[in-house]
Enzyme design. Sequence first.
Site, mmCIF file in Angstrom:
data_model
loop_
_atom_site.group_PDB
_atom_site.id
_atom_site.type_symbol
_atom_site.label_atom_id
_atom_site.label_comp_id
_atom_site.label_asym_id
_atom_site.label_seq_id
_atom_site.Cartn_x
_atom_site.Cartn_y
_atom_site.Cartn_z
ATOM 1 N N HIS A 133 14.256 -4.139 -20.017
ATOM 2 C CA HIS A 133 13.300 -4.757 -20.939
ATOM 3 C C HIS A 133 13.386 -6.276 -20.766
ATOM 4 O O HIS A 133 14.174 -6.779 -19.960
ATOM 5 C CB HIS A 133 13.520 -4.289 -22.380
ATOM 6 C CG HIS A 133 14.884 -4.566 -22.960
ATOM 7 N ND1 HIS A 133 15.439 -5.828 -22.999
ATOM 8 C CD2 HIS A 133 15.794 -3.748 -23.539
ATOM 9 C CE1 HIS A 133 16.622 -5.769 -23.579
ATOM 10 N NE2 HIS A 133 16.872 -4.507 -23.904
ATOM 11 N N HIS A 153 16.834 -8.123 -20.742
ATOM 12 C CA HIS A 153 17.577 -8.099 -19.467
ATOM 13 C C HIS A 153 16.952 -9.084 -18.478
ATOM 14 O O HIS A 153 17.645 -9.803 -17.759
ATOM 15 C CB HIS A 153 17.557 -6.702 -18.830
ATOM 16 C CG HIS A 153 18.010 -5.596 -19.744
ATOM 17 N ND1 HIS A 153 17.232 -4.522 -20.040
ATOM 18 C CD2 HIS A 153 19.170 -5.431 -20.433
ATOM 19 C CE1 HIS A 153 17.888 -3.706 -20.854
ATOM 20 N NE2 HIS A 153 19.070 -4.249 -21.118
ATOM 21 N N CYS A 166 32.590 2.478 -30.403
ATOM 22 C CA CYS A 166 31.113 2.541 -30.405
ATOM 23 C C CYS A 166 30.651 2.803 -28.977
ATOM 24 O O CYS A 166 30.900 1.986 -28.080
ATOM 25 C CB CYS A 166 30.495 1.249 -30.923
ATOM 26 S SG CYS A 166 28.699 1.225 -30.650
ATOM 27 N N CYS A 179 28.173 0.134 -27.587
ATOM 28 C CA CYS A 179 28.823 -1.077 -27.051
ATOM 29 C C CYS A 179 29.843 -0.712 -25.981
ATOM 30 O O CYS A 179 30.340 -1.582 -25.290
ATOM 31 C CB CYS A 179 29.591 -1.829 -28.131
ATOM 32 S SG CYS A 179 28.651 -2.398 -29.528
ATOM 33 N N CYS A 190 28.626 0.564 -36.463
ATOM 34 C CA CYS A 190 28.834 -0.565 -35.549
ATOM 35 C C CYS A 190 27.937 -1.723 -35.996
ATOM 36 O O CYS A 190 26.761 -1.516 -36.315
ATOM 37 C CB CYS A 190 28.459 -0.134 -34.133
ATOM 38 S SG CYS A 190 28.153 -1.519 -33.048
ATOM 39 N N HIS A 207 24.961 -2.017 -33.252
ATOM 40 C CA HIS A 207 23.999 -0.929 -33.091
ATOM 41 C C HIS A 207 23.556 -0.270 -34.400
ATOM 42 O O HIS A 207 22.656 0.578 -34.383
ATOM 43 C CB HIS A 207 24.557 0.142 -32.132
ATOM 44 C CG HIS A 207 24.613 -0.332 -30.719
ATOM 45 N ND1 HIS A 207 25.684 -1.027 -30.204
ATOM 46 C CD2 HIS A 207 23.696 -0.263 -29.721
ATOM 47 C CE1 HIS A 207 25.435 -1.349 -28.946
ATOM 48 N NE2 HIS A 207 24.244 -0.901 -28.633
ATOM 49 N N LYS A 235 17.643 -8.561 -32.706
ATOM 50 C CA LYS A 235 17.789 -8.476 -31.252
ATOM 51 C C LYS A 235 16.868 -7.382 -30.724
ATOM 52 O O LYS A 235 16.929 -6.242 -31.197
ATOM 53 C CB LYS A 235 19.239 -8.133 -30.907
ATOM 54 C CG LYS A 235 19.491 -8.050 -29.422
ATOM 55 C CD LYS A 235 20.915 -7.587 -29.144
ATOM 56 C CE LYS A 235 21.186 -7.474 -27.665
ATOM 57 N NZ LYS A 235 21.997 -6.339 -27.296
ATOM 58 N N LYS A 241 16.075 -1.420 -26.830
ATOM 59 C CA LYS A 241 15.463 -0.104 -26.680
ATOM 60 C C LYS A 241 15.924 0.824 -27.784
ATOM 61 O O LYS A 241 15.137 1.577 -28.347
ATOM 62 C CB LYS A 241 15.834 0.480 -25.311
ATOM 63 C CG LYS A 241 14.759 0.220 -24.263
ATOM 64 C CD LYS A 241 13.661 1.265 -24.329
ATOM 65 C CE LYS A 241 12.290 0.776 -23.896
ATOM 66 N NZ LYS A 241 12.030 0.796 -22.491
HETATM 67 N N1 MSP Z 1 26.835 -3.268 -18.964
HETATM 68 C C1 MSP Z 1 27.134 -4.300 -19.878
HETATM 69 C C2 MSP Z 1 27.484 -5.576 -19.164
HETATM 70 C C3 MSP Z 1 28.625 -5.485 -18.208
HETATM 71 S S1 MSP Z 1 28.908 -6.979 -17.370
HETATM 72 C C4 MSP Z 1 30.358 -6.743 -16.628
HETATM 73 C C5 MSP Z 1 25.937 -4.555 -20.785
HETATM 74 N N2 MSP Z 1 24.766 -4.133 -20.326
HETATM 75 S S2 MSP Z 1 23.386 -4.235 -21.125
HETATM 76 O O1 MSP Z 1 22.408 -3.665 -20.235
HETATM 77 O O2 MSP Z 1 23.509 -3.643 -22.413
HETATM 78 O O3 MSP Z 1 23.118 -5.740 -21.388
HETATM 79 C C6 MSP Z 1 23.130 -6.643 -20.360
HETATM 80 C C7 MSP Z 1 22.698 -8.008 -20.799
HETATM 81 O O4 MSP Z 1 21.389 -8.004 -21.349
HETATM 82 C C8 MSP Z 1 23.616 -8.632 -21.839
HETATM 83 O O5 MSP Z 1 23.912 -9.950 -21.437
HETATM 84 C C9 MSP Z 1 22.765 -8.675 -23.070
HETATM 85 O O6 MSP Z 1 23.071 -9.754 -23.884
HETATM 86 C C10 MSP Z 1 21.380 -8.844 -22.460
HETATM 87 N N3 MSP Z 1 20.385 -8.475 -23.419
HETATM 88 C C11 MSP Z 1 20.121 -7.234 -23.917
HETATM 89 N N4 MSP Z 1 19.199 -7.371 -24.915
HETATM 90 C C12 MSP Z 1 18.869 -8.677 -25.055
HETATM 91 C C13 MSP Z 1 17.971 -9.392 -25.847
HETATM 92 N N5 MSP Z 1 17.227 -8.819 -26.753
HETATM 93 N N6 MSP Z 1 17.875 -10.736 -25.639
HETATM 94 C C14 MSP Z 1 18.584 -11.374 -24.666
HETATM 95 N N7 MSP Z 1 19.446 -10.722 -23.922
HETATM 96 C C15 MSP Z 1 19.651 -9.389 -24.138
HETATM 97 O O7 MSP Z 1 26.104 -5.119 -21.836
#
Ligand code: MSP
Length: 521
Positions: free
Chosen positions: A22, A25, A131, A134, A148, A151, A304, A307
């Site tokens: 999304h 990411h 969790c 997380c 959590c 979440h 935040k 999904k």
């Molecule tokens: N798999 C772990 C990271 C492991 S790194 C060794 C993880 N993955 S994640 O897919 O959940 O998130 C990855 C990144 O996307 C994180 O830095 C997270 O902060 C970022 N984001 C997810 N949702 C977000 C927003 N709504 N806004 C900005 N960044 C966001 O965590």
Amino acid sequence: MSDTTKSFYLTTPIYYVNDVPHIGHAYTTVAGDLLTRWHRQRGESVWFLTGTDEHGQKVMRTAEDNNTAPQPWCDRLVEQAWKPVWKHLEIANDDFIRTTEPRHTKRVQAFLQGLMEQGYIYEGKYEGPYCVGCEEFKLPGDLIEGNCNIHSKPVEMLSETNWFFKLSEFAAPLLEHYEKSPDSCQPESARKEVISFLEGGVSDLSVSRSTFDWGIRVPWDDKQVVYVWFDALLNYATAVGLTDDPSSDGGKFFRETWPADVHLVGKDILRFHAVIWPAMLMAAKLPLPKKVFAHGWLLVGGEKMSKSKLTGIAPSDITNHFGVDAFRYYFLRAIPFGSDGSFSWEDMAARYTSELANDFGNLASRLAAMVEKYCDGMVPEPAKDEELARALSKTVESADKSIVALDFQGGINAIMDFCKAVNGYVTLQRPWVIAKDASKKGELDAILYNTAESLRALAVLLHPVMPISTAKLWSYLGAESSLGSIASQKIAEVAKWGQLKSGSKIVKGEILFPRLPDLES
Ligand code: MSP
């Protein structure tokens, strides 16, 4: 060793493949892409890594819910969703690591074995909340009414015999590290958060799980798999040759890249990166990353965007309407990196129209139209407007300073201010009036040359942000044949006035940022 030149090495988090990407990411990945493209244009050797985090219960359960085994589930998502999105967004990563690849799993095992031999791993019992969202062992203070805090979902109670890492031994050296080097964790609010967390003391960390098997086997205990965060954090080093023999290619590459210059992370995963990860490196006697930068969240309805809360927006929802370049531009331009920011279609549409279509795109169209009309479509004789040239020098200096410090908003602002100044110059000089007086042809040519030169500089400076439209502009300016590709233009030389060759053909080309269709359509 003397055979190495250190690269600028930047990483994004590796993303869970429990779902498709999304815009949250994409925000991190685009920021990393901008910064690495900028460093490449500074003439540095650069290594940009991204990838996917594929083990653990979260991914395993999603695969189960979709009646698929975890490996084919990951393969499908990586190939059909993650990699295509990065390609669509023009992400120029040098490598893509998947934690299920043998190059990763075997190095994780070798690393863990090394910590075991050094006496940093012991067997113990973990009892407490976890969790799965997380993938984190929670402390009582992390819960809100049993849920959590991230979440808003119930945690699970674990009671397992696991392997533990002596994390607590590193609280004091880590505190000292963060107190001594302000650059190591940014923004400042993030560093303060880490310091106060460390001051509260840290417990040892369970680094294995025994109740499921979707993970990397603990090398000396095949009933346990490595805890997914311990596995995932290591990607930053396994991807560049961690644990390889120093005389091998992997070992050489490791010396050329490690330590990472910047780990870009969202603020929700700061502690993993600023506490657990450097402690693992300290235990292995490896240098620590130079900087962990925690950016803020994209919010939808004040929360935040995610999904799991059904607020996820796919990048294509936005690029279908605004194009890829505007997507890359908007979030880094509108939100200070490090702060949270709300996404709104209206704000994005307003900036698109005023900054990209009017200020930038229109300037390019006007110049091409005038050069076609008054100069037979050829770049006129070189000229120099001292004020514009001075403004450009200042712009380059300030944009470089900001972007290297990860102040993307400040950097883009500086560049767009120059774009405004060029528009002001054209409006003030009124070339369309001067063109009516044949005796002023020299003056007219000078105005058009100065405008074209300014656009040359804008194209180069905005290339890391908007690679597609700036490459088009570069070709419309006829710059490719005399100056080489746009990506090869160096930041340090942008302000050198007079680079466009007279006589090169300028073409009108298509409009860089067309008028937006109605939002409803
Ligand atoms: N798999 C772990 C990271 C492991 S790194 C060794 C993880 N993955 S994640 O897919 O959940 O998130 C990855 C990144 O996307 C994180 O830095 C997270 O902060 C970022 N984001 C997810 N949702 C977000 C927003 N709504 N806004 C900005 N960044 C966001 O965590």
